[in-house]
Design an enzyme around this catalytic site. Structure first.
Site, PDB file in Angstrom:
ATOM      1  N   GLU A 147      10.984  16.793  13.769  1.00  0.00           N
ATOM      2  CA  GLU A 147      11.304  16.586  12.354  1.00  0.00           C
ATOM      3  C   GLU A 147      10.484  17.555  11.501  1.00  0.00           C
ATOM      4  O   GLU A 147       9.266  17.612  11.627  1.00  0.00           O
ATOM      5  CB  GLU A 147      10.999  15.150  11.947  1.00  0.00           C
ATOM      6  CG  GLU A 147      11.435  14.850  10.528  1.00  0.00           C
ATOM      7  CD  GLU A 147      11.215  13.400  10.131  1.00  0.00           C
ATOM      8  OE1 GLU A 147      10.114  12.883  10.370  1.00  0.00           O
ATOM      9  OE2 GLU A 147      12.146  12.794   9.579  1.00  0.00           O
TER      10      GLU A 147
ATOM     11  N   CYS B 159      14.246  10.814   5.590  1.00  0.00           N
ATOM     12  CA  CYS B 159      14.359  10.488   7.025  1.00  0.00           C
ATOM     13  C   CYS B 159      15.765  10.797   7.492  1.00  0.00           C
ATOM     14  O   CYS B 159      15.990  11.102   8.652  1.00  0.00           O
ATOM     15  CB  CYS B 159      14.133   9.010   7.280  1.00  0.00           C
ATOM     16  SG  CYS B 159      12.694   8.369   6.512  1.00  0.00           S
TER      17      CYS B 159
ATOM     18  N   LYS C 190       0.870  -1.177   0.000  1.00  0.00           N
ATOM     19  CA  LYS C 190       0.000   0.000   0.000  1.00  0.00           C
ATOM     20  C   LYS C 190       0.908   1.229   0.000  1.00  0.00           C
ATOM     21  O   LYS C 190       1.410   1.648   1.023  1.00  0.00           O
ATOM     22  CB  LYS C 190      -0.908   0.029   1.232  1.00  0.00           C
ATOM     23  CG  LYS C 190      -2.010   1.068   1.080  1.00  0.00           C
ATOM     24  CD  LYS C 190      -2.352   1.812   2.356  1.00  0.00           C
ATOM     25  CE  LYS C 190      -1.456   2.928   2.721  1.00  0.00           C
ATOM     26  NZ  LYS C 190      -1.473   4.131   1.889  1.00  0.00           N
TER      27      LYS C 190
ATOM     28  N   GLU D 220       9.796   2.230  10.711  1.00  0.00           N
ATOM     29  CA  GLU D 220      10.881   3.127  10.322  1.00  0.00           C
ATOM     30  C   GLU D 220      10.293   4.524  10.314  1.00  0.00           C
ATOM     31  O   GLU D 220       9.441   4.824   9.487  1.00  0.00           O
ATOM     32  CB  GLU D 220      11.289   2.744   8.895  1.00  0.00           C
ATOM     33  CG  GLU D 220      12.722   2.601   8.565  1.00  0.00           C
ATOM     34  CD  GLU D 220      13.681   2.542   9.693  1.00  0.00           C
ATOM     35  OE1 GLU D 220      14.018   1.429  10.098  1.00  0.00           O
ATOM     36  OE2 GLU D 220      14.096   3.600  10.190  1.00  0.00           O
TER      37      GLU D 220
HETATM   38  C1  UN1 Z   1      14.605   7.664   3.720  1.00  0.00           C
HETATM   39  O1  UN1 Z   1      14.869   8.841   3.803  1.00  0.00           O
HETATM   40  O2  UN1 Z   1      13.519   7.232   4.134  1.00  0.00           O
HETATM   41  O3  UN1 Z   1      20.528   6.982   3.123  1.00  0.00           O
HETATM   42  C2  UN1 Z   1      15.489   6.658   3.089  1.00  0.00           C
HETATM   43  C3  UN1 Z   1      19.680   7.548   2.425  1.00  0.00           C
HETATM   44  C4  UN1 Z   1      18.926   6.737   1.398  1.00  0.00           C
HETATM   45  C5  UN1 Z   1      17.654   6.212   1.956  1.00  0.00           C
HETATM   46  C6  UN1 Z   1      16.811   7.204   2.689  1.00  0.00           C
HETATM   47  N1  UN1 Z   1      19.761   5.657   0.928  1.00  0.00           N
HETATM   48  O4  UN1 Z   1      19.429   8.727   2.541  1.00  0.00           O
END
Ligand code: UN1
Length: 494
Positions: free
Chosen positions: A384, A283, A174, A249
Site C-alpha cells: 500500500e 484505504c 483517540k 481495519e
Molecule cells: C477509508 O478509506 O478508510 O468507500 C474509508 C469509501 C469511503 C470510506 C473510505 N466511503 O471510500
C-alpha cells in the site's frame, strides 16, 4: 494565536497534566490550524474511568432514547456541515467537496444508528422443552477504545462511535495527531446534543504511547482500530495479551479491472476518481489498474489526457480536484515508492515528482503518477502506497485479471468494468475482497452496508451496516422456564 484545543473527559474540556502541546498544521499552506494538548497515560486513564462510570447509567437508558440523541447529532451535523468540512480541509487537505462528503457520511451514520435504537433486533426461538421460552438479546460490551486515522477524520470516528453508542457502550476516542482539531469539533457537536457526561470522551496527543495506553487499559473492553497494517498487527498482539476484543481495519491494494468490452470513458472517470481522489489517501483507493491487452493503449491515452488536466492545489479553492499529501513523511514515502517502481523496471509515464514551486511551495504536494509495465511481483503492485500513484498491469482475459487481483495480501475493494452480465457475475463470485463494484470505481461505500476487507485488511470484523452491531455487542441467551418444575435440557426428552 489559535485557541487551545483540549481533551473532553467526563463532560468537561480539560488540559493535560503535562502542560505539553503539539501543533496541527495545514498540509496545503503550512498554516497553524490549532495548538492541542499533548496527553499521556494519565489522561487515557481519566477518560477510561469517566467512560466506565458513565457506562452503568448509559446502558440502562432505553435504546430509543439513546437514538433520539443520535438524531439530534445528525441534525446538528447537517447545520454545521460546511464549517466542519472547512476545518477538515484545512487540517487534512482533501478538497472541500470531499470534506463535505466525509461529514455527510457521519450524518448518514448518525441517522442510520439512531433508527437502530428502535430495532436492535435479537432472536426469539423455540425451546426444546415445553413451557419454556428462549431469546437472544444484544448487550453492550462496556468501554470501547477507538483509534482513528486522519484520512476520514469525521466519518471514521462516526462509523465507530455511533453503533457503539446506540448499543449502550461508552467511548474513548483517540484520533490521529494529524487531525485533532477536526476531532474536537466533531465531539463538540455531540456534546451540544445532550450526550450525558462521560459517555463520549476524547484524548488528544502525539505520542504512540497514547494508543498503547488505551489498548492495555484493563477497563477497556474492546478496541476498534483503523490504520496501517503494521500498527494494526501490534494492536492485535497487545489486545490479545490483555484478553480484549479487537476490530481491525487496515490497508488495501485495490484494483480496477477493465475488460475489452468496457465503456472506456466511464472507466476513466472511475479510475481518476478512485486513484487520485483524496490524493490516493483512502484505504479504498485504487492503486492497480488491471487492463485487457486489447484496450490498454486506448485507455492509457485517455488517462494521460485526463491526468494532464487534473487541477492540484489548496482544497479550499474552487475547482481544485486533488489536494496535498498529509505530511512530509508521507510525501517522502510516496516518492520513495516511485523510486522503487523505477528500479523494479516499471515505466513511469506521468508524474513521479514532488511539487514544490510557486503555489505548492508551502505544502506537501505530489504530481499524480502513472506507471506502465507493472508486474504482479513488483513491490509497487503489492504494498500500500497511500498516495496518488497508480500502476498498470496488462492481462489477456478476465480469469487472469481476477487471479492477479486476488494475489495480494490485502482484500478490501475491487471494481470491474464490463458490459457483459455473465462476466460481471463471474467476477462478483470469484473476486476475494470485502467490497466489489461493477462499473464504478473502488471507493464510495455507503453506511448501511458492511465495510471491511479480507485477508490482511482486517480480522473478520466489518464496520458500518448491521455488521457494526456485531462488533460492538455481546449476545446474551435468555431461557425462561414457566413450567414450575425442573426441566433438564438434553435429558428430559420424552
Ligand atoms: C477509508 O478509506 O478508510 O468507500 C474509508 C469509501 C469511503 C470510506 C473510505 N466511503 O471510500
Amino acid at each position: 494565536m489559535k485557541t487551545l484545543v483540549k481533551n473532553f473527559i467526563g463532560g468537561k474540556w480539560v488540559e493535560a497534566r503535562s502542560r505539553r502541546y503539539f501543533e496541527s498544521r495545514n498540509p496545503a499552506t503550512g498554516e497553524l490550524v490549532g495548538r492541542c494538548v499533548d496527553s499521556g497515560r494519565e489522561e487515557i486513564d481519566q477518560a477510561v474511568k469517566a467512560a466506565a462510570r458513565a457506562f452503568e447509567s448509559w446502558r440502562r437508558v432505553p435504546a430509543p432514547r439513546r437514538g433520539e440523541i443520535l438524531f439530534r447529532v445528525a441534525e446538528r451535523l447537517v447545520r454545521h456541515k460546511d464549517a466542519l468540512a472547512r476545518t477538515l480541509t484545512q487540517e487534512m487537505g482533501k478538497v472541500l467537496t470531499e470534506a463535505k462528503g466525509d461529514v455527510q457520511e457521519a450524518i448518514d451514520m448518525a441517522a442510520y444508528m439512531a433508527g437502530e435504537g428502535r430495532r436492535l433486533f435479537g432472536h426469539v426461538v423455540p425451546s426444546e422443552l415445553p413451557n419454556k421460552s428462549a431469546q437472544c438479546i444484544r448487550e453492550p460490551v462496556g468501554v470501547v477504545g477507538l483509534i482513528t486515522p486522519w484520512n476520514f477524520p469525521v466519518a471514521i470516528p462516526a462509523w465507530k462511535s455511533f453503533p457503539a453508542l446506540i448499543l449502550g457502550n461508552t467511548v474513548v476516542l483517540k484520533p490521529s495527531p494529524e487531525t485533532p482539531v477536526t476531532a474536537a469539533s466533531f465531539i463538540k457537536i455531540i456534546e451540544e446534543c445532550g450526550m450525558p457526561p462521560g459517555v463520549v470522551n476524547l484524548v488528544l496527543g502525539s505520542s504512540a504511547q497514547l494508543g498503547e495506553a488505551l489498548v492495555s487499559h484493563p477497563e477497556v473492553a474492546l478496541i476498534s482500530f483503523t490504520g496501517s497494517t503494521a500498527t494494526g498487527g501490534k494492536v492485535a498482539v497487545a489486545a490479545a495479551t490483555h484478553h480484549k476484543r479487537v476490530a481491525l481495519e487496515m490497508g488495501g491494494k485495490n484494483a480496477i479491472l477493465v475488460m475489452e468490452d468496457a465503456d472506456l470513458d466511464l472507466a476513466v472517470d472511475g479510475i481518476i476518481w478512485s486513484a487520485f481522489g483524496t490524493t490516493g489517501q483512502r484505504c479504498t483507493a485504487c492503486s492497480r489498474l488491471i487492463v485487457h491487452t486489447d484496450v490498454k493503449n486506448q485507455l492509457m491515452k485517455k488517462l494521460l489526457a485526463r491526468l494532464a488536466k487534473l487541477r492540484i492545489g489548496n482544497g479550499l479553492k474552487p475547482g481544485i480536484e486533488m489536494g496535498p499529501i498529509i505530511n512530509r513523511a508521507q510525501l517522502e514515502k510516496v516518492h520513495g515508492y516511485v523510486g522503487v517502481g523505477q528500479q523494479e523496471g516499471a515505466r513511469l509515464v506521468a508524474g513521479g515528482k514532488i511539487l514544490s514551486e510557486g503555489e505548492f511551495k508551502k505544502g506537501w504536494f505530489y504530481a499524480p503518477t502513472l506507471f506502465d509495465c507493472v508486474t504482479p511481483a513488483m513491490r509497487i503492485a503489492k504494498e500500500e502506497i497511500f498516495g496518488p500513484v497508480l500502476g498498470v498491469l496488462e492481462v489477456k482475459d478476465l480469469d487472469q485479471a481476477i487471479a492477479i487481483n486476488n494475489e495480494v495480501m490485502q482484500g478490501l475493494s475491487t471494481s470491474v468494468y464490463t458490459r457483459d452480465l455473465n462476466r460481471a457475475q463471474r467476477a462478483i463470485a470469484d473476486i476475494r475482497t470485502g467490497i466489489v463494484y461493477v462499473n464504478a470505481g473502488t471507493i464510495g461505500s455507503e453506511v448501511h452496508l458492511p465495510f471491511g476487507g479480507m485477508r490482511r485488511t482486517g480480522n473478520g470484523h466489518r464496520e458500518a451496516g448491521q455488521a457494526a452491531l456485531e462488533t460492538f455487542s455481546e449476545w446474551k441467551a435468555v431461557y425462561i422456564d414457566y413450567s414450575g418444575r425442573l426441566q433438564r435440557a438434553q435429558i428430559d426428552t420424552d
